[in-house]
Design an enzyme around this catalytic site. Sequence first.
Site, PDB file in Angstrom:
ATOM      1  N   SER A  15      15.643   2.409 -15.708  1.00 19.07           N
ATOM      2  CA  SER A  15      14.632   3.475 -15.753  1.00 19.07           C
ATOM      3  C   SER A  15      14.492   4.086 -17.151  1.00 19.07           C
ATOM      4  CB  SER A  15      14.996   4.583 -14.765  1.00 19.07           C
ATOM      5  OG  SER A  15      14.096   5.673 -14.924  1.00 19.07           O
ATOM      6  N   LYS A  66      10.358   6.151  -2.371  1.00 23.68           N
ATOM      7  CA  LYS A  66       9.195   7.026  -2.525  1.00 23.68           C
ATOM      8  C   LYS A  66       8.610   7.469  -1.176  1.00 23.68           C
ATOM      9  CE  LYS A  66       7.340   5.799  -7.028  1.00 23.68           C
ATOM     10  NZ  LYS A  66       6.125   5.348  -7.700  1.00 23.68           N
ATOM     11  N   GLY A 127      -5.910  -4.053  -5.297  1.00 20.42           N
ATOM     12  CA  GLY A 127      -4.651  -3.865  -4.602  1.00 20.42           C
ATOM     13  C   GLY A 127      -4.781  -2.792  -3.533  1.00 20.42           C
ATOM     14  N   GLY A 129      -1.588  -1.823  -1.849  1.00 21.40           N
ATOM     15  CA  GLY A 129      -0.194  -1.492  -1.536  1.00 21.40           C
ATOM     16  C   GLY A 129       0.127  -0.084  -1.989  1.00 21.40           C
ATOM     17  N   GLY A 130       1.410   0.210  -2.091  1.00 23.10           N
ATOM     18  CA  GLY A 130       1.843   1.554  -2.470  1.00 23.10           C
ATOM     19  C   GLY A 130       1.293   1.998  -3.817  1.00 23.10           C
ATOM     20  N   ALA A 131       1.255   1.082  -4.776  1.00 22.25           N
ATOM     21  CA  ALA A 131       0.807   1.445  -6.127  1.00 22.25           C
ATOM     22  C   ALA A 131      -0.665   1.883  -6.113  1.00 22.25           C
ATOM     23  CB  ALA A 131       1.019   0.262  -7.072  1.00 22.25           C
ATOM     24  N   THR A 153      -5.985  -9.119   1.230  1.00 22.39           N
ATOM     25  CA  THR A 153      -6.073  -8.904   2.676  1.00 22.39           C
ATOM     26  C   THR A 153      -7.054  -7.764   2.926  1.00 22.39           C
ATOM     27  OG1 THR A 153      -3.729  -9.425   2.683  1.00 22.39           O
ATOM     28  CG2 THR A 153      -4.656  -8.575   4.742  1.00 22.39           C
ATOM     29  N   MET A 221      -1.482  -1.648 -14.289  1.00 25.00           N
ATOM     30  CA  MET A 221      -0.500  -0.584 -14.096  1.00 25.00           C
ATOM     31  C   MET A 221       0.930  -1.027 -14.403  1.00 25.00           C
ATOM     32  SD  MET A 221      -2.323   1.430 -10.892  1.00 25.00           S
ATOM     33  CE  MET A 221      -0.802   1.949 -10.169  1.00 25.00           C
TER      34      MET A 221
HETATM   35  P1  ATR Z   1       3.272  -2.149  -4.394  1.00 22.45           P
HETATM   36  O1  ATR Z   1       4.082  -1.054  -3.793  1.00 22.45           O
HETATM   37  O2  ATR Z   1       3.758  -2.616  -5.739  1.00 22.45           O
HETATM   38  O3  ATR Z   1       1.829  -1.840  -4.392  1.00 22.45           O
HETATM   39  P2  ATR Z   1       2.967  -3.879  -2.115  1.00 22.45           P
HETATM   40  O4  ATR Z   1       2.807  -2.721  -1.193  1.00 22.45           O
HETATM   41  O5  ATR Z   1       3.779  -5.051  -1.698  1.00 22.45           O
HETATM   42  O6  ATR Z   1       3.581  -3.438  -3.504  1.00 22.45           O
HETATM   43  O7  ATR Z   1       1.496  -4.384  -2.517  1.00 22.45           O
HETATM   44  C1  ATR Z   1       1.299  -5.478  -3.359  1.00 22.45           C
HETATM   45  C2  ATR Z   1      -0.192  -5.630  -3.648  1.00 22.45           C
HETATM   46  O8  ATR Z   1      -0.392  -6.774  -4.479  1.00 22.45           O
HETATM   47  C3  ATR Z   1      -1.031  -5.867  -2.401  1.00 22.45           C
HETATM   48  O9  ATR Z   1      -2.310  -5.336  -2.592  1.00 22.45           O
HETATM   49  C4  ATR Z   1      -1.077  -7.398  -2.355  1.00 22.45           C
HETATM   50  O10 ATR Z   1      -2.166  -7.923  -1.620  1.00 22.45           O
HETATM   51  P3  ATR Z   1      -2.050  -8.073  -0.010  1.00 22.45           P
HETATM   52  O11 ATR Z   1      -2.227  -6.706   0.553  1.00 22.45           O
HETATM   53  O12 ATR Z   1      -3.139  -9.003   0.354  1.00 22.45           O
HETATM   54  O13 ATR Z   1      -0.664  -8.636   0.226  1.00 22.45           O
HETATM   55  C5  ATR Z   1      -1.249  -7.712  -3.816  1.00 22.45           C
HETATM   56  N1  ATR Z   1      -0.838  -9.074  -4.158  1.00 22.45           N
HETATM   57  C6  ATR Z   1       0.419  -9.565  -4.286  1.00 22.45           C
HETATM   58  N2  ATR Z   1       0.392 -10.864  -4.631  1.00 22.45           N
HETATM   59  C7  ATR Z   1      -0.923 -11.231  -4.710  1.00 22.45           C
HETATM   60  C8  ATR Z   1      -1.619 -12.443  -5.044  1.00 22.45           C
HETATM   61  N3  ATR Z   1      -0.966 -13.580  -5.348  1.00 22.45           N
HETATM   62  N4  ATR Z   1      -2.958 -12.426  -5.037  1.00 22.45           N
HETATM   63  C9  ATR Z   1      -3.639 -11.290  -4.738  1.00 22.45           C
HETATM   64  N5  ATR Z   1      -3.047 -10.121  -4.418  1.00 22.45           N
HETATM   65  C10 ATR Z   1      -1.709 -10.079  -4.413  1.00 22.45           C
END
Ligand code: ATR
Length: 276
Positions: A15, A66, A127, A129-131, A153, A221
């Site tokens: 960190s 988090k 994206g 996900g959490g970020a 997705t 990011m």
């Molecule tokens: P974080 O907390 O870092 O956001 P996460 O919740 O696992 O991690 O989310 C990862 C993100 O990266 C998601 O939006 C994921 O898409 P999906 O929701 O379809 O899984 C995206 N992601 C990861 N690998 C990917 C890839 N090869 N192509 C496109 N999107 C990807």
Amino acid sequence: MTDKYAVIGNPIAHSKSPLIHKMFAEQTGQDISYEAVLAPPDGFIATVKRLRKEGYKGCNVTVPFKQEATDLASYLTPEVLEANSANTLTFKDGAIVANNTDGAGLVRDIECNFGIPLQGKRVLLMGAGGAARGVLIPLVFAKVQRMAIANRTLERAQEMLVHGQRFYEDRPGMEIAAKVYSELGDERFDVIINATSTGLTDEMLPLPDTIFAPGALAYDMMYGRETPFMKFAREQGVAKVSDGLGMLVEQAAEAFYIWRGVRPDTAPVIAALRKQ
Ligand code: ATR
């Protein structure tokens, strides 16, 4: 008396937060200490309890805690509600206040450091996900004109949209949509933000080469290296391409401001970290 703060995570040795807060404290003359605390995977709540008992004033929270941090809080901000994740806890008058400063950090990096006001802009957030969830509401509050969330997705992007609805349904003139990448067509955006984890795995997103409007900012990011998305943007002739180092420092500055009521100057800190 020195006020104590910490960042809790697992792992935590990597960190940069202790270094960033040390620089903020030196610069502003604030009498604080800030250390990295490793919590066992099932020991986050016990660690927070210990810090409170020992008189700490607050802590930052990083992976994988988090979400758990929101369960502890007596007060949540809209960002925390939408993201269901908090990165800043403040221990105050027997209560725990939870903030998520990631989005504010991103907005400040774009608006203050890059000089690009988000108001009226077309923004693509990639994206779901959490970020991505952590930054959606601050981007909306920055009065963007169009917000597209693209995700591999579709259901996750749609869920994110529905979950945040209460924060943007009263914003006339703002458009918001959830899509998969193939639905982006030839739409152009002024600010394109990669909040996926593809930078970690060196994968490229299936993006049309038409998404960058003239003068666009391509923002990843992730920080620390050129991701495939950043490389793609440069290949398309985008001049403004950035990693998330500025966001990292700005989210820390937001936490520092919440705790100390003083806004540090982030530019020398970003410059110092770039040299490392
Ligand atoms: P974080 O907390 O870092 O956001 P996460 O919740 O696992 O991690 O989310 C990862 C993100 O990266 C998601 O939006 C994921 O898409 P999906 O929701 O379809 O899984 C995206 N992601 C990861 N690998 C990917 C890839 N090869 N192509 C496109 N999107 C990807």
